[in-house]
Design an enzyme around this catalytic site. Structure first.
Site, PDB file in Angstrom:
ATOM      1  N   VAL A 197       0.828  -1.194   0.000  1.00  0.00           N
ATOM      2  CA  VAL A 197       0.000   0.000   0.000  1.00  0.00           C
ATOM      3  C   VAL A 197       0.870   1.255   0.000  1.00  0.00           C
ATOM      4  O   VAL A 197       0.556   2.261  -0.646  1.00  0.00           O
ATOM      5  CB  VAL A 197      -0.944  -0.015   1.228  1.00  0.00           C
ATOM      6  CG1 VAL A 197      -1.669   1.305   1.350  1.00  0.00           C
ATOM      7  CG2 VAL A 197      -1.934  -1.150   1.097  1.00  0.00           C
ATOM      8  N   ILE A 240       2.262   2.817  -3.485  1.00  0.00           N
ATOM      9  CA  ILE A 240       1.398   3.341  -4.546  1.00  0.00           C
ATOM     10  C   ILE A 240       0.842   4.711  -4.154  1.00  0.00           C
ATOM     11  O   ILE A 240       0.299   4.879  -3.078  1.00  0.00           O
ATOM     12  CB  ILE A 240       0.198   2.388  -4.765  1.00  0.00           C
ATOM     13  CG1 ILE A 240       0.681   0.990  -5.074  1.00  0.00           C
ATOM     14  CG2 ILE A 240      -0.707   2.916  -5.842  1.00  0.00           C
ATOM     15  CD1 ILE A 240       1.377   0.870  -6.388  1.00  0.00           C
ATOM     16  N   ASP A 248      -4.698  35.919 -36.149  1.00  0.00           N
ATOM     17  CA  ASP A 248      -5.323  36.805 -37.130  1.00  0.00           C
ATOM     18  C   ASP A 248      -5.026  38.226 -36.745  1.00  0.00           C
ATOM     19  O   ASP A 248      -4.871  38.520 -35.569  1.00  0.00           O
ATOM     20  CB  ASP A 248      -6.852  36.659 -37.041  1.00  0.00           C
ATOM     21  CG  ASP A 248      -7.363  35.509 -37.846  1.00  0.00           C
ATOM     22  OD1 ASP A 248      -6.717  35.181 -38.847  1.00  0.00           O
ATOM     23  OD2 ASP A 248      -8.399  34.950 -37.477  1.00  0.00           O
ATOM     24  N   ASP A 282     -11.420  28.331 -41.826  1.00  0.00           N
ATOM     25  CA  ASP A 282     -10.314  28.184 -40.876  1.00  0.00           C
ATOM     26  C   ASP A 282     -10.394  26.890 -40.085  1.00  0.00           C
ATOM     27  O   ASP A 282      -9.435  26.502 -39.420  1.00  0.00           O
ATOM     28  CB  ASP A 282     -10.299  29.358 -39.893  1.00  0.00           C
ATOM     29  CG  ASP A 282      -9.833  30.639 -40.551  1.00  0.00           C
ATOM     30  OD1 ASP A 282      -9.063  30.535 -41.518  1.00  0.00           O
ATOM     31  OD2 ASP A 282     -10.244  31.719 -40.108  1.00  0.00           O
ATOM     32  N   GLU A 300       7.607   6.246   2.766  1.00  0.00           N
ATOM     33  CA  GLU A 300       6.847   5.145   3.373  1.00  0.00           C
ATOM     34  C   GLU A 300       7.525   3.807   3.119  1.00  0.00           C
ATOM     35  O   GLU A 300       7.768   3.014   4.040  1.00  0.00           O
ATOM     36  CB  GLU A 300       5.416   5.102   2.803  1.00  0.00           C
ATOM     37  CG  GLU A 300       4.520   6.198   3.345  1.00  0.00           C
ATOM     38  CD  GLU A 300       3.231   6.351   2.545  1.00  0.00           C
ATOM     39  OE1 GLU A 300       2.364   7.113   2.982  1.00  0.00           O
ATOM     40  OE2 GLU A 300       3.103   5.704   1.471  1.00  0.00           O
ATOM     41  N   ASP A 356      -1.713  13.606   2.969  1.00  0.00           N
ATOM     42  CA  ASP A 356      -0.901  13.940   1.818  1.00  0.00           C
ATOM     43  C   ASP A 356      -1.729  14.566   0.694  1.00  0.00           C
ATOM     44  O   ASP A 356      -1.328  15.536   0.068  1.00  0.00           O
ATOM     45  CB  ASP A 356      -0.235  12.669   1.297  1.00  0.00           C
ATOM     46  CG  ASP A 356       0.894  12.980   0.358  1.00  0.00           C
ATOM     47  OD1 ASP A 356       1.476  14.068   0.488  1.00  0.00           O
ATOM     48  OD2 ASP A 356       1.187  12.136  -0.504  1.00  0.00           O
TER      49      ASP A 356
END
Ligand code: ADP
Ligand code: MG
Length: 930
Positions: A302, A305, A349, A666, A731, A769
């Protein structure tokens, strides 16, 4: 009987409507209820539950499912083999919490997807297709979805046909219906009845939903809407445009996949290490030994990731889209947010975007005399006088020129309540209308005369930016006349002679005088227009084609029209130049006019800068153009097809090109550009549809602001990636250090105790986090974001030392967490207490680090109080993380434990040290590589 085989009068009766009144609002309202909204329903929309289910199978979530599986195995083992109730229940709780995290995460992802979609839908609703419809006897604009059968609608070049129509009036109307017929040539429309068995592609008196008007205009009555249209009948065949992942989203999903792989590897290594150790110590490998490792393995998996990263990313992109909208830039897909920031060339333009589009004729040349015109803006008063003094001028010197200019013209000026004049229609044409008023003539006056001056407009050949001319065929008494105006060089090419001093001078002889006059206007940044006429026979007037008509012209005069540059553009261009974004002007105007305006705006520094004309591009090979484009900043007399070639050539130089466009032609160029930009006010529906960015205010400055916003968003994404990934490294490392370095029990803590529990890791990933990471999405740019070069799109987000920085920071933070844990164990704490110390050290480590992560450099470079969202998120994360160590419920659930106040103080403040030291070193030694 089908609509196309009936007389248009019958069609109108059948649809119970009126050609000159339209439907009444109440009737339209009732019909809307009966027929439903005028939209194509896509059957292919993925049902909500499928989206949700799919989010449960995201790679990241799969890891969590595996973790749940492992907790179940572990729990069964505890219950059945070890008969250890307490441990078994702990494992079950863990499983339940992970399940909750999965559900929360998936709901969040799902909700975010819906919200992002809604938010984009809401944004695009602002630019929803509009139609000009006749109701209650007045022409009005309504949303195309509200059209009903029986509505009378008016279309012009650049519009979409929004429903199936039967034409009532057509004026050189040409329509592209390739989406139905596959035939890419435009179809000339008529209004006469056709045979009943005429095929779809040949039903020239009908218009079909989804086709585009490429020339002329017309009025039609709606015969079918929504799913009843020909388009609706084949709607199932139309692919719903798939929601594409943005490049960053792709990078992130590739990254998480790689991380998953690494996680698997790490877990296997860690478990094998423990098993080998057991084997070396005892000579056997047991199930007990294996099972003892499982909880550490789950935490490890865990930990590796970044669970919340995809959701955070998508939220930050959505925040970005909203920031853009506030700046009047409407983005159509999230990926454009990113691309915008990487733009290196903006091809714009001139007219309307760089200039104000408030045109006024200030000079003109007619009958060989040079005139100046006084007056301001659209105010129809001002004196016309000859430039050379002492010359005796008569109204007849300029009247033929002015008559042609205002009759071959559909614009108007309108007076509002407070007496100001407002323009209606094409700005170039408005300028001529105003000139007409200054000479005391108007189109209405001319059309109102009788006898041999009785004028009737027979045909209008509208202005096209490819042809650069416009013509009108008028019957005057019993004569026929063609009135033409257009770009002087084009008109001169189609002219036989010119009117100079009451003589018709052969064009070859008049050429020099005219050229000189045009150039003198153009050098003064005036837009030039030639006005001409020609006598026609009745047969020509009624039947000749455009090419046959527009030749052998007599030039009556040349107008010089001022179109002032927008004052704020100069600054925008300077800013973009500082940001290493090149600005290129592309215009249909005369080369000298273009150059003069480009010089005034700062697009070119040299008064004599090179200007490339459309016809030069025409004769160039792709290689020649490729060699040319890096240095050219002004293109003149350009047609829409040239734009596409210019874009391609720039893209071959690996430039990221943004291109503006307004006309129907265009659209292909906008699609070819990396960022197609359409004008919200003056743009046609077709260009808006093919654009990635719509400028709600048509202003060039909005492009500059959008680029800045795109850059800011990208920088913010980098910032929170730094934050999130650092946490993961920390971690994993803290757990691995525990596995490898603690080989014997310390105090109350066994060598099998993981540094952090799985749920602690999840808490960190999902709450302490990710909340500050969201908040980083609201950060203002760090420094002057427009003082640096555009990002190189080929380089990954992880490039530029992001990875090395993450690894070093993560390593130190992980080490700190491990040391804290080790210290806690040494000082005799219980397992829960030691893990809580590690947990809080990690949480506060991150919360300090986030202030460093939000800088490209170090934490000393940014005001920590500048983002209130961030402060709130950090405060919330801090308080909630402390709270869960105090509440018994969380103590049981997460394995946290209350600590003494001294320890609390230590875990709050000591984790700041690594961040300050690392940042300090970096600042001191000016380190660039991390
Ligand atoms: P841009 O949009 O770059 O200003 P346009 O394609 O609108 O270029 O115009 C190109 C040229 O065509 C102008 O310089 C002018 O000479 C001519 N032109 C523009 N508008 C009209 C009009 N309404 N009628 C006739 N000629 C026009
Ligand atoms: Mg134009």
């Amino acid at each position: 009987m089908p609509m196309h085989s009936q007389h248009r009068q019958t069609v109108i009766e059948r649809l119970k409507t009126s050609r000159h009144g339209g439907l009444t609002t109440t009737e339209a309202h009732d019909r809307l209820k009966e027929y439903g909204q005028n939209e194509i329903q896509h059957e292919l929309r993925v049902p909500a539950w499928r989206v949700f289910l799919r989010s449960l199978l995201e790679p990241i979530i799969i890891i969590l499912w595996i973790a749940i599986g492992l907790t179940l195995v572990s729990a069964s083992y505890d219950f059945i083999v070890k008969n250890d109730h307490a441990h078994g229940m702990a494992a079950i709780y863990e499983g339940i919490v992970i399940l909750i995290v999965i559900l929360v995460n998936s709901s969040l992802t799902y909700w975010q997807k819906l919200k992002a979609q809604k938010s984009l839908d809401a944004l695009s609703a602002i630019s929803r297709h509009q139609v000009n419809v006749l109701r209650d006897e007045t022409w009005q604009k309504i949303d195309a979805v509200d059209l009903v059968p029986g509505d009378v609608v008016d279309v012009k070049i650049g519009d979409f046909i929004e429903a199936d129509l039967r034409w009532l009036t057509v004026n050189e109307l040409q329509i592209n219906e390739s989406h139905l017929t596959g035939e890419s040539d435009a179809v000339q429309k008529t209004r006469d009845s056709l045979a009943a068995d005429t095929e779809l592609g040949s039903r020239t008196n009908m218009g079909f939903s989804g086709s585009t008007v490429v020339n002329g205009g017309g009025i039609g009555v709606v015969t079918a809407t929504g799913m009843n249209t020909e388009l609706g009948k084949i709607a199932d065949l139309l692919q719903q445009t798939k929601q594409q992942k943005t490049p960053i989203e792709q990078t992130v999903s590739a990254l998480t996949k790689r991380l998953m792989f690494a996680a698997g590897l790490v877990v296997i290594v860690a478990i094998s290490y423990d098993l080998v150790k057991e084997y070396l110590n005892t000579g056997t490998i047991t199930v007990v030994g294996l099972m003892n490792n499982v909880s550490g393995a789950i935490a490890l998996a865990v930990a590796s990731i970044p669970d919340a990263l995809p959701v955070v990313l998508s939220i930050v992109l959505t925040i970005g889209a909203r920031v853009l909208a506030r700046n009047k830039g409407l983005i159509k897909s999230l990926s454009s947010v990113e691309t915008l920031g990487a733009t290196t060339f903006i091809a714009s333009d001139k007219t309307g975007t760089l200039t104000k589009n408030e045109m006024t004729v200030t000079r003109f040349f007619a009958n060989g005399i040079n005139f100046a015109v006084d007056g301001n803006g659209y105010d129809p008063v001002g004196e016309i006088h000859a430039v050379e003094t002492g010359k005796d001028v008569q109204a007849t010197d300029f009247l033929p020129f002015i008559h042609s200019g205002i009759l071959n013209n559909e614009a108007q000026i309108q007076r509002d309540e407070i007496g100001n004049y407002a323009p209606l229609g094409n700005p170039t044409d408005v300028a001529l209308v105003v000139l007409g008023h200054k000479a005391q003539v108007s189109r209405d006056d001319l059309l109102g005369q009788t006898g041999d001056q009785d004028r009737d407009i027979l045909r209008i050949l509208p202005f096209e930016s490819t042809r650069k001319m416009m013509s009108t065929i008028v019957k005057v008494g019993n004569r026929y006349e063609l009135l033409t105006k257009g770009a002087p060089d084009v008109v001169m090419r189609h002219a036989a002679n010119a009117r100079l001093a009451d003589q018709l001078v052969d064009i070859a002889a008049a050429n020099e005088v005219l050229e000189q006059q045009i150039l003198s206007y153009a050098n003064d940044a005036l837009r030039t227009i030639a006005v001409a006429q020609r006598e026609l026979t009745q047969d020509e007037a009624l039947n000749a084609t455009q090419e046959e008509l527009e030749q052998g012209l007599t030039i009556l005069g040349i107008a010089g029209i001022i179109d002032p540059p927008r004052p704020e553009v100069q600054k925008s261009i300077a800013t973009l130049r500082k940001a290493s974004v090149e600005v290129v002007m592309i215009t249909g105007d005369h080369a000298a006019t273009a150059r003069a305006i480009a010089y005034r705006l700062g697009i070119v520094k040299d008064k004599q800068a090179q200007v490339v004309e459309g016809r030069e591009i025409e004769s160039m090979t792709a290689d020649e153009l490729f060699a040319l484009v890096p240095d050219v900043r002004v293109y003149a007399r350009v047609s829409p097809e040239h734009k596409q070639r210019i874009i391609k050539a720039l893209q071959q130089h690996e430039q990221v090109v943004a291109m503006t466009g307004d006309g129907v032609n265009d659209a292909p160029a906008l699609r070819a550009a990396d960022i197609g930009i359409a004008m919200g006010i003056n743009g046609t529906e077709v260009t808006k549809d093919s654009a990635d960015l719509i400028l709600l205010d048509d202003k060039f400055t909005t492009i500059e602001k959008s680029v800045a916003a795109g850059r800011t968003i990208f920088a913010n994404i980098k910032n929170f990636m730094r934050q999130e990934l650092t946490t993961n490294v920390a971690e994993v490392l803290s757990i691995l250090l525990g596995t490898f370095l603690i080989t014997r029990p310390i105090g109350h803590i066994s060598e099998l105790t993981p540094t952090l529990t799985t749920i602690m890791v999840l808490w960190v990933n999902m709450i302490s986090d990710s909340l500050p990471s969201f908040a980083l999405g609201y950060d203002e740019p760090e420094q002057d974001i427009m003082a640096v070069k555009p990002r190189d799109v080929k380089r990954s987000v992880l490039a530029d030392h992001l990875l090395s920085r993450v690894l070093i920071r993560g390593f130190v933070m992980g080490l700190a967490v491990f040391v804290a844990f080790y210290w806690a164990a040494k000082s005799g704490m219980q397992q829960n207490e030691a893990q809580t110390v590690a947990f809080l050290t990690l949480v506060f480590g991150q919360l300090w680090h986030v202030f460093d992560a939000r800088s490209e450099h170090t934490l000393f470079r940014r005001d920590p109080f500048s983002n209130p969202y961030l402060l709130a998120a950090v405060l919330f994360a801090a308080i909630s993380s402390l709270t869960i160590t105090l509440l018994p419920f969380f103590n049981t659930l997460m394995g946290t434990s209350p600590l003494s106040w001294q320890v609390y103080l230590a875990v709050i403040f000591l984790p700041a040290i690594p961040t300050f030291i690392l940042s300090g070193i970096k600042e001191l030694f000016k380190i660039k590589i991390w």
